[in-house]
Design a protein around this motif. Structure first.
Motif, PDB file in Angstrom:
ATOM      1  N   VAL A   5      13.210  -3.562  21.680  1.00  0.00           N
ATOM      2  CA  VAL A   5      12.833  -3.226  20.301  1.00  0.00           C
ATOM      3  C   VAL A   5      11.342  -2.874  20.187  1.00  0.00           C
ATOM      4  CG1 VAL A   5      12.677  -4.131  17.945  1.00  0.00           C
ATOM      5  CG2 VAL A   5      14.701  -4.576  19.323  1.00  0.00           C
ATOM      6  N   SER A   6      10.488  -3.502  20.969  1.00  0.00           N
ATOM      7  CA  SER A   6       9.043  -3.319  20.861  1.00  0.00           C
ATOM      8  C   SER A   6       8.602  -1.849  20.950  1.00  0.00           C
ATOM      9  CB  SER A   6       8.335  -4.154  21.920  1.00  0.00           C
ATOM     10  OG  SER A   6       6.955  -3.950  21.866  1.00  0.00           O
ATOM     11  N   PRO A   7       9.020  -1.065  21.946  1.00  0.00           N
ATOM     12  CA  PRO A   7       8.593   0.339  21.988  1.00  0.00           C
ATOM     13  C   PRO A   7       9.072   1.147  20.783  1.00  0.00           C
ATOM     14  CG  PRO A   7       9.498  -0.316  24.103  1.00  0.00           C
ATOM     15  CD  PRO A   7       9.757  -1.440  23.140  1.00  0.00           C
ATOM     16  N   MET A   8      10.203   0.793  20.229  1.00  0.00           N
ATOM     17  CA  MET A   8      10.712   1.521  19.061  1.00  0.00           C
ATOM     18  C   MET A   8       9.849   1.247  17.838  1.00  0.00           C
ATOM     19  SD  MET A   8      14.811   1.481  19.968  1.00  0.00           S
ATOM     20  CE  MET A   8      15.327   0.545  18.657  1.00  0.00           C
ATOM     21  N   LEU A   9       9.263   0.071  17.741  1.00  0.00           N
ATOM     22  CA  LEU A   9       8.380  -0.251  16.624  1.00  0.00           C
ATOM     23  C   LEU A   9       7.080   0.553  16.696  1.00  0.00           C
ATOM     24  CD1 LEU A   9       8.874  -4.113  16.274  1.00  0.00           C
ATOM     25  CD2 LEU A   9       9.788  -2.298  14.821  1.00  0.00           C
ATOM     26  N   TRP A  10       6.638   0.901  17.893  1.00  0.00           N
ATOM     27  CA  TRP A  10       5.416   1.696  18.048  1.00  0.00           C
ATOM     28  C   TRP A  10       5.592   3.085  17.447  1.00  0.00           C
ATOM     29  CZ3 TRP A  10       4.879   0.526  23.948  1.00  0.00           C
ATOM     30  CH2 TRP A  10       4.399  -0.765  24.133  1.00  0.00           C
ATOM     31  N   LEU A  11       6.811   3.579  17.430  1.00  0.00           N
ATOM     32  CA  LEU A  11       7.074   4.922  16.914  1.00  0.00           C
ATOM     33  C   LEU A  11       7.156   4.962  15.390  1.00  0.00           C
ATOM     34  CD1 LEU A  11       9.756   6.053  19.507  1.00  0.00           C
ATOM     35  CD2 LEU A  11       7.321   6.588  19.490  1.00  0.00           C
ATOM     36  N   ARG A  12       7.279   3.814  14.773  1.00  0.00           N
ATOM     37  CA  ARG A  12       7.349   3.764  13.318  1.00  0.00           C
ATOM     38  C   ARG A  12       6.006   4.127  12.705  1.00  0.00           C
ATOM     39  NH1 ARG A  12       9.092  -1.718  10.779  1.00  0.00           N
ATOM     40  NH2 ARG A  12       7.493  -1.226   9.275  1.00  0.00           N
ATOM     41  N   GLN A  13       6.044   4.914  11.617  1.00  0.00           N
ATOM     42  CA  GLN A  13       4.814   5.296  10.939  1.00  0.00           C
ATOM     43  C   GLN A  13       4.219   4.118  10.182  1.00  0.00           C
ATOM     44  OE1 GLN A  13       6.002   8.520   8.345  1.00  0.00           O
ATOM     45  NE2 GLN A  13       5.072  10.009   9.715  1.00  0.00           N
ATOM     46  N   THR A  14       2.889   4.063  10.204  1.00  0.00           N
ATOM     47  CA  THR A  14       2.203   3.086   9.363  1.00  0.00           C
ATOM     48  C   THR A  14       2.266   3.601   7.929  1.00  0.00           C
ATOM     49  OG1 THR A  14       0.060   4.173   9.528  1.00  0.00           O
ATOM     50  CG2 THR A  14       0.599   2.559  11.256  1.00  0.00           C
ATOM     51  N   PRO A  15       2.000   2.764   6.937  1.00  0.00           N
ATOM     52  CA  PRO A  15       1.979   3.256   5.555  1.00  0.00           C
ATOM     53  C   PRO A  15       0.984   4.405   5.366  1.00  0.00           C
ATOM     54  CG  PRO A  15       2.059   0.869   5.565  1.00  0.00           C
ATOM     55  CD  PRO A  15       1.874   1.309   6.996  1.00  0.00           C
ATOM     56  N   ARG A  16      -0.169   4.349   6.021  1.00  0.00           N
ATOM     57  CA  ARG A  16      -1.177   5.417   5.925  1.00  0.00           C
ATOM     58  C   ARG A  16      -0.640   6.726   6.510  1.00  0.00           C
ATOM     59  NH1 ARG A  16      -4.932   8.467   4.218  1.00  0.00           N
ATOM     60  NH2 ARG A  16      -6.454   9.214   5.690  1.00  0.00           N
ATOM     61  N   THR A  22       3.376  12.718   3.730  1.00  0.00           N
ATOM     62  CA  THR A  22       3.905  13.097   2.413  1.00  0.00           C
ATOM     63  C   THR A  22       2.929  14.028   1.696  1.00  0.00           C
ATOM     64  OG1 THR A  22       5.089  11.000   2.277  1.00  0.00           O
ATOM     65  CG2 THR A  22       4.751  12.187   0.222  1.00  0.00           C
ATOM     66  N   MET A  23       1.620  13.722   1.769  1.00  0.00           N
ATOM     67  CA  MET A  23       0.622  14.586   1.124  1.00  0.00           C
ATOM     68  C   MET A  23       0.657  15.987   1.727  1.00  0.00           C
ATOM     69  SD  MET A  23      -2.785  12.396   0.137  1.00  0.00           S
ATOM     70  CE  MET A  23      -3.094  11.505   1.630  1.00  0.00           C
ATOM     71  N   ARG A  24       0.767  16.069   3.033  1.00  0.00           N
ATOM     72  CA  ARG A  24       0.779  17.382   3.684  1.00  0.00           C
ATOM     73  C   ARG A  24       2.050  18.164   3.355  1.00  0.00           C
ATOM     74  NH1 ARG A  24      -2.093  16.075   9.518  1.00  0.00           N
ATOM     75  NH2 ARG A  24      -4.084  15.427   8.587  1.00  0.00           N
ATOM     76  N   GLN A  25       3.166  17.479   3.251  1.00  0.00           N
ATOM     77  CA  GLN A  25       4.400  18.159   2.848  1.00  0.00           C
ATOM     78  C   GLN A  25       4.275  18.691   1.423  1.00  0.00           C
ATOM     79  OE1 GLN A  25       7.435  15.213   3.458  1.00  0.00           O
ATOM     80  NE2 GLN A  25       7.392  15.417   5.690  1.00  0.00           N
ATOM     81  N   THR A  26       3.715  17.890   0.540  1.00  0.00           N
ATOM     82  CA  THR A  26       3.495  18.319  -0.842  1.00  0.00           C
ATOM     83  C   THR A  26       2.533  19.499  -0.871  1.00  0.00           C
ATOM     84  OG1 THR A  26       3.872  16.074  -1.649  1.00  0.00           O
ATOM     85  CG2 THR A  26       2.687  17.566  -3.120  1.00  0.00           C
ATOM     86  N   ALA A  27       1.467  19.430  -0.097  1.00  0.00           N
ATOM     87  CA  ALA A  27       0.484  20.513  -0.040  1.00  0.00           C
ATOM     88  C   ALA A  27       1.121  21.813   0.456  1.00  0.00           C
ATOM     89  CB  ALA A  27      -0.682  20.117   0.858  1.00  0.00           C
ATOM     90  N   ALA A  28       1.971  21.715   1.450  1.00  0.00           N
ATOM     91  CA  ALA A  28       2.650  22.916   1.968  1.00  0.00           C
ATOM     92  C   ALA A  28       3.540  23.532   0.885  1.00  0.00           C
ATOM     93  CB  ALA A  28       3.467  22.567   3.209  1.00  0.00           C
ATOM     94  N   PRO A 113     -10.277  14.668  -7.066  1.00  0.00           N
ATOM     95  CA  PRO A 113     -10.386  13.281  -6.587  1.00  0.00           C
ATOM     96  C   PRO A 113     -11.780  13.033  -6.004  1.00  0.00           C
ATOM     97  CG  PRO A 113      -8.351  14.290  -5.818  1.00  0.00           C
ATOM     98  CD  PRO A 113      -9.161  15.380  -6.457  1.00  0.00           C
ATOM     99  N   ALA A 114     -12.285  11.840  -6.184  1.00  0.00           N
ATOM    100  CA  ALA A 114     -13.634  11.499  -5.722  1.00  0.00           C
ATOM    101  C   ALA A 114     -13.790  11.642  -4.212  1.00  0.00           C
ATOM    102  CB  ALA A 114     -13.984  10.079  -6.148  1.00  0.00           C
ATOM    103  N   SER A 115     -12.707  11.615  -3.471  1.00  0.00           N
ATOM    104  CA  SER A 115     -12.785  11.685  -2.013  1.00  0.00           C
ATOM    105  C   SER A 115     -12.994  13.105  -1.485  1.00  0.00           C
ATOM    106  CB  SER A 115     -11.524  11.083  -1.388  1.00  0.00           C
ATOM    107  OG  SER A 115     -10.379  11.794  -1.823  1.00  0.00           O
ATOM    108  N   VAL A 116     -13.014  14.104  -2.357  1.00  0.00           N
ATOM    109  CA  VAL A 116     -13.247  15.485  -1.912  1.00  0.00           C
ATOM    110  C   VAL A 116     -14.710  15.622  -1.523  1.00  0.00           C
ATOM    111  CG1 VAL A 116     -13.319  17.899  -2.655  1.00  0.00           C
ATOM    112  CG2 VAL A 116     -11.346  16.482  -3.217  1.00  0.00           C
ATOM    113  N   LYS A 117     -14.952  16.114  -0.310  1.00  0.00           N
ATOM    114  CA  LYS A 117     -16.305  16.225   0.246  1.00  0.00           C
ATOM    115  C   LYS A 117     -16.877  17.628   0.096  1.00  0.00           C
ATOM    116  CE  LYS A 117     -19.653  15.214   3.320  1.00  0.00           C
ATOM    117  NZ  LYS A 117     -20.789  14.412   3.053  1.00  0.00           N
ATOM    118  N   GLY A 118     -16.024  18.655   0.060  1.00  0.00           N
ATOM    119  CA  GLY A 118     -16.524  20.022  -0.016  1.00  0.00           C
ATOM    120  C   GLY A 118     -15.586  20.937  -0.773  1.00  0.00           C
ATOM    121  N   LYS A 135      -4.044   9.474  -3.356  1.00  0.00           N
ATOM    122  CA  LYS A 135      -2.623   9.368  -3.643  1.00  0.00           C
ATOM    123  C   LYS A 135      -1.961  10.730  -3.454  1.00  0.00           C
ATOM    124  CE  LYS A 135      -3.746   8.344  -7.709  1.00  0.00           C
ATOM    125  NZ  LYS A 135      -4.629   8.013  -8.727  1.00  0.00           N
ATOM    126  N   GLU A 136      -0.656  10.709  -3.337  1.00  0.00           N
ATOM    127  CA  GLU A 136       0.097  11.958  -3.206  1.00  0.00           C
ATOM    128  C   GLU A 136      -0.140  12.859  -4.419  1.00  0.00           C
ATOM    129  OE1 GLU A 136       4.657  13.644  -2.924  1.00  0.00           O
ATOM    130  OE2 GLU A 136       4.330  11.490  -2.890  1.00  0.00           O
TER     131      GLU A 136
END
Length: 162
Positions: A5-16, A22-28, A113-118, A135-136
């Motif tokens: 099970v351990s190697p399969m958990l490494w493949l799981r996405q973190t929340p970030r 999801t943001m990139r899919q929305t952007a596309a 959003p405040a995080s925009v740098k340029g 956020k998305e």
């Protein structure tokens, strides 16, 4: 069982990772072109691909505006480089935008959003630089704001042809 099970958990996405995906899919879906880039104020050979550029391409086959400095400028926040701009904590790097765009650019900066740098206008379209912190829903806000700015740039070019 843990060894299996351990190697399969490494493949799981973190929340970030899931949020960025999801943001990139929305952007596309919004029509953005997405690419990893150096910070917008990095000099040649400086920086790492730690920022993401979301570029909204120019729509249709409308000609470039005849007004100077409408479609080629770069504005960067929180940098010591560049020249002062009318907006606090933002500097022009290279060419400044045409003063006709001061109000629309100011509106975009306030609504992004405040995080925009340029914020950049180039032959490719209008781009924002950020580290995808937020956020998305920020993606839809950026698409809306860049569309408004794009319309202002095109309206500025039509106004000059009268």
């Amino acid at each position: 069982m843990a060894i299996i099970v351990s190697p399969m958990l490494w493949l799981r996405q973190t929340p970030r990772q899931k949020l960025v995906s999801t943001m990139r899919q929305t952007a596309a879906r919004e029509g953005f072109h997405i690419r990893l880039v150096n910070p917008p104020d990095a000099r040649e050979g400086e920086g790492h691909l730690e920022y993401v550029s979301y570029t909204l391409p120019w729509r249709g086959k409308t000609p470039q505006t005849p007004l100077p400095r409408m479609e080629k400028w770069l504005l960067v926040s929180e940098t010591r480089r560049g020249d002062p701009s009318p907006w606090a904590n933002w500097q022009w790097l290279g060419r400044e935008a045409n003063p006709v765009l001061d109000v629309p650019i100011g509106d975009v900066i306030r609504n992004m959003p405040a995080s925009v740098k340029g914020l950049e206008a180039s032959a490719a379209g209008l781009s924002i630089y950020w580290q995808e912190r937020g956020k998305e829903s920020d993606v839809a806000v950026m698409a809306e704001q860049l569309s408004v700015l794009m319309s202002a740039i095109r309206a500025g070019s039509k106004g000059s042809q009268k």
